[in-house]
Scaffold this active site. Structure first.
Site, PDB file in Angstrom:
ATOM      1  N   LYS A  92       0.868  -1.193   0.000  1.00 37.02           N
ATOM      2  CA  LYS A  92       0.000   0.000   0.000  1.00 37.02           C
ATOM      3  C   LYS A  92       0.894   1.229   0.000  1.00 37.02           C
ATOM      4  CE  LYS A  92      -4.389   1.080   0.155  1.00 37.02           C
ATOM      5  NZ  LYS A  92      -5.568   0.297  -0.262  1.00 37.02           N
TER       6      LYS A  92
ATOM      7  N   ASP B  18      -6.965   4.368  -4.564  1.00 34.25           N
ATOM      8  CA  ASP B  18      -7.640   4.278  -3.258  1.00 34.25           C
ATOM      9  C   ASP B  18      -8.218   5.678  -3.042  1.00 34.25           C
ATOM     10  OD1 ASP B  18      -7.731   2.289  -0.722  1.00 34.25           O
ATOM     11  OD2 ASP B  18      -7.479   4.307   0.063  1.00 34.25           O
TER      12      ASP B  18
HETATM   13  P1  NDP Z   1     -12.807   7.983  -3.098  1.00 30.08           P
HETATM   14  O1  NDP Z   1     -11.704   8.936  -2.925  1.00 30.08           O
HETATM   15  O2  NDP Z   1     -13.359   7.712  -4.436  1.00 30.08           O
HETATM   16  O3  NDP Z   1     -14.030   8.402  -2.163  1.00 30.08           O
HETATM   17  C1  NDP Z   1     -13.847   8.539  -0.794  1.00 30.08           C
HETATM   18  C2  NDP Z   1     -15.160   8.969  -0.186  1.00 30.08           C
HETATM   19  O4  NDP Z   1     -15.068   8.857   1.232  1.00 30.08           O
HETATM   20  C3  NDP Z   1     -15.526  10.407  -0.480  1.00 30.08           C
HETATM   21  O5  NDP Z   1     -16.909  10.552  -0.527  1.00 30.08           O
HETATM   22  C4  NDP Z   1     -14.929  11.140   0.707  1.00 30.08           C
HETATM   23  O6  NDP Z   1     -15.542  12.381   1.005  1.00 30.08           O
HETATM   24  C5  NDP Z   1     -15.183  10.159   1.821  1.00 30.08           C
HETATM   25  N1  NDP Z   1     -14.163  10.337   2.850  1.00 30.08           N
HETATM   26  C6  NDP Z   1     -12.830  10.257   2.695  1.00 30.08           C
HETATM   27  N2  NDP Z   1     -12.187  10.526   3.833  1.00 30.08           N
HETATM   28  C7  NDP Z   1     -13.150  10.788   4.717  1.00 30.08           C
HETATM   29  C8  NDP Z   1     -13.124  11.139   6.068  1.00 30.08           C
HETATM   30  N3  NDP Z   1     -11.973  11.270   6.748  1.00 30.08           N
HETATM   31  N4  NDP Z   1     -14.319  11.310   6.695  1.00 30.08           N
HETATM   32  C9  NDP Z   1     -15.484  11.168   6.014  1.00 30.08           C
HETATM   33  N5  NDP Z   1     -15.569  10.852   4.718  1.00 30.08           N
HETATM   34  C10 NDP Z   1     -14.411  10.657   4.084  1.00 30.08           C
HETATM   35  O7  NDP Z   1     -12.303   6.623  -2.414  1.00 30.08           O
HETATM   36  P2  NDP Z   1     -12.823   5.127  -2.641  1.00 30.08           P
HETATM   37  O8  NDP Z   1     -14.274   5.126  -2.857  1.00 30.08           O
HETATM   38  O9  NDP Z   1     -11.925   4.499  -3.625  1.00 30.08           O
HETATM   39  O10 NDP Z   1     -12.480   4.462  -1.215  1.00 30.08           O
HETATM   40  C11 NDP Z   1     -13.425   4.403  -0.161  1.00 30.08           C
HETATM   41  C12 NDP Z   1     -12.998   3.330   0.815  1.00 30.08           C
HETATM   42  O11 NDP Z   1     -12.945   2.067   0.157  1.00 30.08           O
HETATM   43  C13 NDP Z   1     -11.612   3.515   1.435  1.00 30.08           C
HETATM   44  O12 NDP Z   1     -11.610   2.977   2.736  1.00 30.08           O
HETATM   45  C14 NDP Z   1     -10.726   2.653   0.538  1.00 30.08           C
HETATM   46  O13 NDP Z   1      -9.544   2.263   1.212  1.00 30.08           O
HETATM   47  C15 NDP Z   1     -11.648   1.480   0.305  1.00 30.08           C
HETATM   48  N6  NDP Z   1     -11.374   0.644  -0.866  1.00 30.08           N
HETATM   49  C16 NDP Z   1     -11.267   1.174  -2.129  1.00 30.08           C
HETATM   50  C17 NDP Z   1     -11.047   0.352  -3.199  1.00 30.08           C
HETATM   51  C18 NDP Z   1     -11.018   0.855  -4.599  1.00 30.08           C
HETATM   52  O14 NDP Z   1     -10.918   0.045  -5.522  1.00 30.08           O
HETATM   53  N7  NDP Z   1     -11.134   2.155  -4.829  1.00 30.08           N
HETATM   54  C19 NDP Z   1     -10.863  -1.103  -3.036  1.00 30.08           C
HETATM   55  C20 NDP Z   1     -11.076  -1.564  -1.692  1.00 30.08           C
HETATM   56  C21 NDP Z   1     -11.292  -0.706  -0.658  1.00 30.08           C
HETATM   57  P3  NDP Z   1     -14.731  13.748   0.778  1.00 30.08           P
HETATM   58  O15 NDP Z   1     -14.782  13.993  -0.690  1.00 30.08           O
HETATM   59  O16 NDP Z   1     -15.483  14.755   1.588  1.00 30.08           O
HETATM   60  O17 NDP Z   1     -13.346  13.515   1.294  1.00 30.08           O
HETATM   61  O1  2IT Z   2      -7.976  -1.363  -0.638  1.00 29.52           O
HETATM   62  C1  2IT Z   2      -7.888  -1.895  -1.767  1.00 29.52           C
HETATM   63  O2  2IT Z   2      -8.018  -3.111  -1.927  1.00 29.52           O
HETATM   64  C2  2IT Z   2      -7.664  -1.031  -2.931  1.00 29.52           C
HETATM   65  N1  2IT Z   2      -7.583   0.192  -2.766  1.00 29.52           N
HETATM   66  C3  2IT Z   2      -7.504  -1.626  -4.300  1.00 29.52           C
HETATM   67  C4  2IT Z   2      -6.098  -2.097  -4.508  1.00 29.52           C
HETATM   68  C5  2IT Z   2      -5.768  -2.556  -5.903  1.00 29.52           C
HETATM   69  O3  2IT Z   2      -4.587  -2.879  -6.093  1.00 29.52           O
HETATM   70  O4  2IT Z   2      -6.619  -2.589  -6.777  1.00 29.52           O
END
Ligand code: NDP
Ligand code: 2IT
Length: 446
Positions: free
Chosen positions: A129, A169
């Site tokens: 990561k 992420d």
């Molecule tokens: P994005 O950046 O696309 O979206 C993040 C969202 O979460 C936004 O709406 C953001 O709001 C909100 N957010 C972020 N930080 C905070 C905070 N401190 N408090 C409240 N809201 C917050 O990220 P993803 O959708 O990609 O990721 C979301 C979650 O999923 C994370 O935990 C990530 O690690 C996990 N994840 C993502 C994967 C992927 O493929 N993208 C895979 C597996 C897990 P704002 O705009 O106001 O910051």
């Molecule tokens: O938390 C996660 O699994 C991710 N942000 C996706 C990682 C990846 O390599 O696609």
């Protein structure tokens, strides 16, 4: 949480002594170690070979300076990180997070979780990561590009399609991966597409990677509900976040017959009693990069509230899709008291330790993030496969593989839970651990 097994308790004391300033990392470690107690007690070679001591210590941790010039001509300095946690079953694999809260403890908790998540996918990927405390909010495209180029100039020394392959992420989506890939290609002078995943479709990206994490969360939930004689049909769903995971979890939950009634960002949440219009959300977030509050401008029945929905919204299924430690003990109590049937962790570690312990003791389905959200990294690994064979698969092919992977993950977690007398939390930790442990044993003390 407390550890009864002396070996595991001693390992945890060492982690606390070394990394006591990284609470999120300690939180992720103790949950896994507690789940592994029956496994460690049944197999003394785990202690003899120091498997757990090695598992909690990253193989490599890189921190570097990222200097870049903003649109006003001022020099900005950020911190970049990459943790290469465990390569027993494949090259390090895991996302990059750009958010002001990023520091070593966030990167290490995410990298540690990624080891088990990646193992659960059944695909050959190790755990890694990275990220930066860079805040993309309010930055111009040019500033984001400048930052990504400076970040990749250093990161490129440490990654490669057979070494370590980052992806997105929080704060890192298609735009950022494009800039990062462009700079990687320029620095190494190779079109080595497998070095990053989540790429655009014109340069080696996979169809369905954008949808994969959110869709995968819903496929996992569907299996859990099905196993208990239930389904998404007719259920109300409270989703938080409005990023990549939240949007596509909302799309799939809706397709599966549920009504999604909330989405949020770090400022507040929207409640739409008619069901969230996901096309409108895509336009607000993916095209305009605006705040979720704007949703109510086009929807007269919808409401916007500051803060979090946990204690105010009644829903059958809660799917936190934003960030870590979003649901605390009092939030968990409110969710259970409201009569919800499920809390499904879709973000990484969205519930505090107290909240997890509470949910696990209640009559509610609770599913852990490292299993639920593994669909994103699974399709990333499928993107690497397509890059290696220089072919691209159709959306339907990738989506069908994703569905099968998530179905298998649910079945494997449930089977491990049954075998070791636990629940889905311990089942996910154990099932993820066993493959990594076997590979570490076979490869000697490294
Ligand atoms: P994005 O950046 O696309 O979206 C993040 C969202 O979460 C936004 O709406 C953001 O709001 C909100 N957010 C972020 N930080 C905070 C905070 N401190 N408090 C409240 N809201 C917050 O990220 P993803 O959708 O990609 O990721 C979301 C979650 O999923 C994370 O935990 C990530 O690690 C996990 N994840 C993502 C994967 C992927 O493929 N993208 C895979 C597996 C897990 P704002 O705009 O106001 O910051
Ligand atoms: O938390 C996660 O699994 C991710 N942000 C996706 C990682 C990846 O390599 O696609």
């Amino acid at each position: 949480m407390s550890l009864k097994n002396k070996y595991l308790a001693d390992v945890y004391e060492t982690v606390k002594r070394r990394d006591g300033n990284e609470p999120e990392f300690l939180q992720a470690v103790i949950e896994v170690l507690e789940s592994l107690e029956p496994v460690v007690e049944a197999d003394p070679t785990i202690e003899q070979l120091g498997i757990i001591e090695r598992l909690v210590e990253p193989e490599r941790f890189v921190q570097f300076r990222v200097a870049w010039v903003d649109d006003s001509g001022k020099t900005q300095v950020n911190r970049g990180f990459r943790v290469q946690f465990n390569s027993a079953i494949g090259p390090y694999k895991g996302g990059l997070r750009f958010h002001p809260s990023v520091y070593s403890g966030i990167v290490k908790f995410l990298g540690f979780e990624q080891i088990f998540k990646n193992s659960l996918t059944s695909l050959p990927i190790g755990g890694g990561k990275g990220g930066s405390d860079f805040d993309p909010k309010g930055k111009s495209d040019n500033e984001v590009m400048k930052f990504c180029q400076a970040f990749m100039t250093e990161l490129s020394r440490h990654i490669g399609q057979f070494t370590d392959t980052p992806a997105g992420d929080i704060g890192v989506g298609g735009r950022e991966i494009g800039y990062l890939y462009g700079q990687y290609k320029r620095v190494v002078n190779q079109f080595a597409a497998g070095v990053l995943t989540g790429k655009g479709l014109t340069f080696g990206g996979s169809l369905a990677r954008t949808e994969a994490t959110g869709f995968g969360c819903c496929y996992f939930t569907r299996e859990l509900l099905k196993d208990n004689g239930d389904s998404f049909e007719g259920k109300t769903v409270c989703i938080t976040g409005s990023g990549n995971v939240a949007i596509y979890a909302a799309v799939k939950a809706t397709q599966l017959g549920a009504k999604v009634i909330t989405l949020s960002d770090s400022a507040g949440y929207v409640y739409d009693p008619d069901g969230i219009d996901t096309d409108l959300v895509k336009d607000i977030k993916e095209v305009r990069r605006a705040r979720i509050k704007e949703y109510v401008d086009s929807k007269p029945n919808a409401e916007y509230h500051e803060g979090k929905p946990w204690r105010n919204v009644k829903a059958d299924i809660f799917m936190p899709c934003a960030t870590q430690n979003d649901i605390d003990l009092d939030d968990a109590k409110a969710i259970v008291a409201s009569g919800a049937i499920a809390c499904i962790e879709c973000a990484n570690m969205p519930c505090t330790t107290d909240a997890v312990e509470y949910f696990r003791a209640q009559d509610i389905y609770f599913a852990p993030s490292k299993a639920v959200n593994a669909g994103g990294v699974a399709v990333s690994a499928l993107e690497m496969s397509q890059n290696s064979e220089r072919l691209s698969w159709t959306f339907e092919e990738v989506d069908a593989k994703l569905e099968q992977i998530m179905t298998n993950i649910y079945a494997n977690c449930a089977a491990a839970a049954k075998k070791y007398g636990g629940d889905l939390v311990s089942g996910a930790n154990i099932a993820g651990f066993l493959k990594v442990c076997e590979a570490m044993k076979a490869q000697g003390i490294v």
